[in-house]
Motif scaffolding. Structure first.
Motif, short mmCIF file in Angstrom:
data_model
loop_
_atom_site.label_atom_id
_atom_site.label_comp_id
_atom_site.label_asym_id
_atom_site.label_seq_id
_atom_site.Cartn_x
_atom_site.Cartn_y
_atom_site.Cartn_z
N ASN A 47 0.86 -1.18 0.00
CA ASN A 47 0.00 0.00 0.00
C ASN A 47 0.90 1.24 0.00
OD1 ASN A 47 0.89 0.40 2.62
ND2 ASN A 47 -0.98 -0.40 3.57
N ASP A 48 0.40 2.35 0.34
CA ASP A 48 1.18 3.57 0.25
C ASP A 48 2.42 3.56 1.13
OD1 ASP A 48 -0.61 4.55 -1.56
OD2 ASP A 48 -1.78 5.67 -0.07
N ASP A 49 2.36 2.86 2.26
CA ASP A 49 3.43 2.94 3.25
C ASP A 49 4.14 1.61 3.53
OD1 ASP A 49 2.94 5.66 3.64
OD2 ASP A 49 1.35 5.23 5.09
N THR A 50 3.58 0.51 3.14
CA THR A 50 4.12 -0.79 3.54
C THR A 50 4.17 -1.75 2.36
OG1 THR A 50 3.22 -0.51 5.78
CG2 THR A 50 3.80 -2.74 5.13
N LYS A 51 5.26 -2.54 2.31
CA LYS A 51 5.42 -3.52 1.24
C LYS A 51 5.96 -4.82 1.83
CE LYS A 51 8.87 -3.06 -1.66
NZ LYS A 51 9.71 -2.57 -2.78
N LEU A 52 5.45 -5.96 1.36
CA LEU A 52 5.92 -7.28 1.77
C LEU A 52 6.25 -8.09 0.52
CD1 LEU A 52 6.41 -9.54 3.87
CD2 LEU A 52 3.98 -10.14 3.62
N SER A 53 7.46 -8.68 0.50
CA SER A 53 7.89 -9.48 -0.65
C SER A 53 8.30 -10.87 -0.18
CB SER A 53 9.09 -8.82 -1.35
OG SER A 53 8.75 -7.53 -1.81
N ILE A 54 8.08 -11.85 -1.06
CA ILE A 54 8.47 -13.23 -0.81
C ILE A 54 9.29 -13.73 -2.00
CG2 ILE A 54 7.68 -15.60 -0.42
CD1 ILE A 54 5.18 -14.50 0.86
N GLY A 55 10.39 -14.39 -1.71
CA GLY A 55 11.23 -14.92 -2.78
C GLY A 55 11.90 -16.21 -2.35
N GLY A 56 12.74 -16.74 -3.22
CA GLY A 56 13.45 -17.97 -2.89
C GLY A 56 13.90 -18.69 -4.13
N ARG A 57 14.30 -19.92 -3.94
CA ARG A 57 14.75 -20.75 -5.05
C ARG A 57 14.59 -22.22 -4.72
NH1 ARG A 57 21.33 -20.18 -4.80
NH2 ARG A 57 20.79 -17.95 -4.86
N ALA A 58 14.45 -23.02 -5.77
CA ALA A 58 14.56 -24.48 -5.69
C ALA A 58 15.70 -24.84 -6.63
CB ALA A 58 13.26 -25.15 -6.10
N GLU A 59 16.76 -25.45 -6.08
CA GLU A 59 17.98 -25.67 -6.86
C GLU A 59 18.46 -27.12 -6.67
OE1 GLU A 59 22.31 -23.47 -7.57
OE2 GLU A 59 21.11 -23.02 -5.79
N VAL A 60 18.40 -27.89 -7.74
CA VAL A 60 18.92 -29.26 -7.70
C VAL A 60 20.32 -29.24 -8.30
CG1 VAL A 60 16.71 -30.43 -7.69
CG2 VAL A 60 17.70 -29.75 -9.87
N ARG A 61 21.29 -29.88 -7.58
CA ARG A 61 22.68 -29.84 -8.00
C ARG A 61 23.31 -31.21 -7.78
NH1 ARG A 61 25.53 -25.06 -4.82
NH2 ARG A 61 25.11 -26.47 -3.08
N GLY A 62 24.15 -31.60 -8.71
CA GLY A 62 24.91 -32.83 -8.59
C GLY A 62 26.39 -32.56 -8.75
N VAL A 63 27.23 -33.18 -7.91
CA VAL A 63 28.68 -33.03 -7.97
C VAL A 63 29.30 -34.37 -8.35
CG1 VAL A 63 30.76 -32.36 -6.72
CG2 VAL A 63 28.58 -31.25 -6.18
N PHE A 64 30.11 -34.34 -9.39
CA PHE A 64 30.79 -35.53 -9.88
C PHE A 64 32.29 -35.38 -9.64
CE2 PHE A 64 26.89 -34.98 -12.14
CZ PHE A 64 26.37 -36.25 -12.31
N SER A 65 32.88 -36.32 -8.90
CA SER A 65 34.30 -36.25 -8.57
C SER A 65 34.77 -37.62 -8.11
CB SER A 65 34.54 -35.21 -7.47
OG SER A 65 35.87 -35.27 -7.00
N ASP A 66 36.05 -37.88 -8.29
CA ASP A 66 36.63 -39.12 -7.77
C ASP A 66 36.84 -39.06 -6.27
OD1 ASP A 66 36.63 -40.36 -10.21
OD2 ASP A 66 38.67 -39.76 -10.73
N ASP A 67 36.44 -37.96 -5.63
CA ASP A 67 36.43 -37.91 -4.16
C ASP A 67 35.37 -38.84 -3.58
OD1 ASP A 67 38.47 -36.06 -3.89
OD2 ASP A 67 37.13 -34.33 -3.93
N PHE A 68 34.38 -39.21 -4.40
CA PHE A 68 33.29 -40.07 -3.93
C PHE A 68 33.46 -41.48 -4.47
CE2 PHE A 68 31.33 -35.90 -5.31
CZ PHE A 68 31.63 -35.26 -4.12
N GLU A 69 33.06 -42.46 -3.66
CA GLU A 69 33.11 -43.85 -4.11
C GLU A 69 31.99 -44.12 -5.10
OE1 GLU A 69 33.08 -46.41 -0.75
OE2 GLU A 69 35.04 -45.76 -0.01
N GLY A 70 30.88 -43.45 -4.93
CA GLY A 70 29.76 -43.64 -5.84
C GLY A 70 29.85 -42.73 -7.05
N THR A 71 28.71 -42.57 -7.75
CA THR A 71 28.70 -41.80 -8.99
C THR A 71 28.60 -40.31 -8.75
OG1 THR A 71 27.61 -43.65 -10.11
CG2 THR A 71 27.48 -41.49 -11.17
N MET A 72 27.74 -39.88 -7.82
CA MET A 72 27.45 -38.46 -7.69
C MET A 72 27.06 -38.13 -6.26
SD MET A 72 24.36 -36.28 -9.51
CE MET A 72 23.18 -36.69 -8.20
N GLU A 73 27.43 -36.93 -5.83
CA GLU A 73 26.96 -36.41 -4.55
C GLU A 73 25.86 -35.38 -4.81
OE1 GLU A 73 29.18 -34.82 -0.67
OE2 GLU A 73 29.23 -33.36 -2.30
#
Length: 300
Positions: free
Chosen positions: A27-53
């Motif tokens: 309104n004239d004096d007040t504002k409310l905002s909402i935000g964020g993210r959904a982030e899927v990530r995979g890490v591939f390295s020989d540091d892991f015994e399996g395929t991906m972290e």
């Protein structure tokens, strides 16, 4: 290495972009905002015994601002992060007052050094090494922060962190000058018990090209710890960009390097809400493995 090569074959299934929070009430004096993210990530390295972290995460934040009187506002912000199979954790939680001579806030928030370290912290993952001591880091609890920008050219930050441990308080101050031909220059000083960090930063923007460099040094009882981070970004189109990061850090009296890597990230932004990226890190530290991170991120 074979796991990294496997990951390269499937990166086309992933995709990255900055989006502003949505205003849900105003309104004239007040504002409310909402935000964020959904982030899927995979890490591939020989540091892991399996395929991906799995390095996936989600964030949600709420921000508000209200006008109290002419030249005086109140504001608040909080953000939480959720990772798979873990509890929700608080990233930011602060409130303050905005005046004609700057903003004053208290809570869990960034220290003054962060506006300088952010000059090279531009990648999705492999950047941001110039927050060395606690007094220079982001998301610090019990932080009193003052921020002021003068004529859209010079920003000064000052913070004091008060804790419940003896001799545990810390403070910091920084200045960032933004010149009208694309050059930014910054300096920060952070101090805590027996440790002092100085951070220098410079950045240059020309059309679709961004170049940044930061240097940090910490005085120790024996010698010093020195860190360099270089960043470059080029936007080929409004959707696709390449980001390169080089990081190096070592103790002045150490025989081996603490950090020595190069990372290259390709990022495709479908629109302001959804992006995909792939970042490959070549780690030159002895006995360290390279890694590849791929991700798909939705901002709301």
């Amino acid at each position: 290495m074979k796991k990294v090569l496997l990951a390269v074959a499937i990166t086309s299934a992933f995709a990255s972009a900055a989006a502003t929070a949505a205003t849900v009430y105003e309104n004239d004096d007040t504002k409310l905002s909402i935000g964020g993210r959904a982030e899927v990530r995979g890490v591939f390295s020989d540091d892991f015994e399996g395929t991906m972290e799995d390095a996936s995460r989600a964030r949600i934040n709420f921000g508000g601002e209200t006008k109290i009187s002419e030249g005086l506002t109140g504001f608040g912000f909080m953000e939480y992060q959720l990772e798979p199979n873990s509890k929700m954790s608080n990233r930011y939680l602060y409130a303050g007052l905005g005046t004609t001579v700057g903003k004053f806030s208290y809570g869990k928030q960034d220290t003054s050094n962060v506006i300088i370290s952010d000059m090279t912290d531009i990648a999705s993952e492999h950047s941001g090494q110039q927050q060395i001591i606690d007094a220079s880091k982001d998301k610090q609890e019990n932080t009193f922060l003052y921020q002021h920008t003068i004529a859209d050219m010079f920003t000064v930050n000052a913070n004091y962190n008060a804790v419940d441990e003896k001799d545990g308080d810390s403070f910091g101050i920084s200045g960032l000058a933004s010149l009208d031909f694309g050059l930014d220059l910054g300096l920060a000083y952070s101090s805590e018990e027996d440790l002092d960090q100085i951070t220098l930063g410079a950045a240059y923007t020309l059309d679709n090209l961004y170049l940044g460099a930061t240097y940090a040094t910490v005085d120790l009882d024996e010698g010093s710890f020195n860190s360099v981070e270089l960043a470059a970004e080029y936007k080929f189109t409004s959707e696709f960009r390449l980001i390169g990061i080089y990081g190096f850090a070592e103790h002045s009296k150490a025989d081996e390097k603490d950090t020595d890597f190069f990372a290259l990230e390709g990022q495709y932004r479908f629109n302001s809400s959804i992006r995909t990226y792939a970042s490959y890190k070549i780690d030159n530290v002895k006995d360290a493995n390279n890694e590849l991170m791929v991700g798909l991120r939705y901002n709301f």
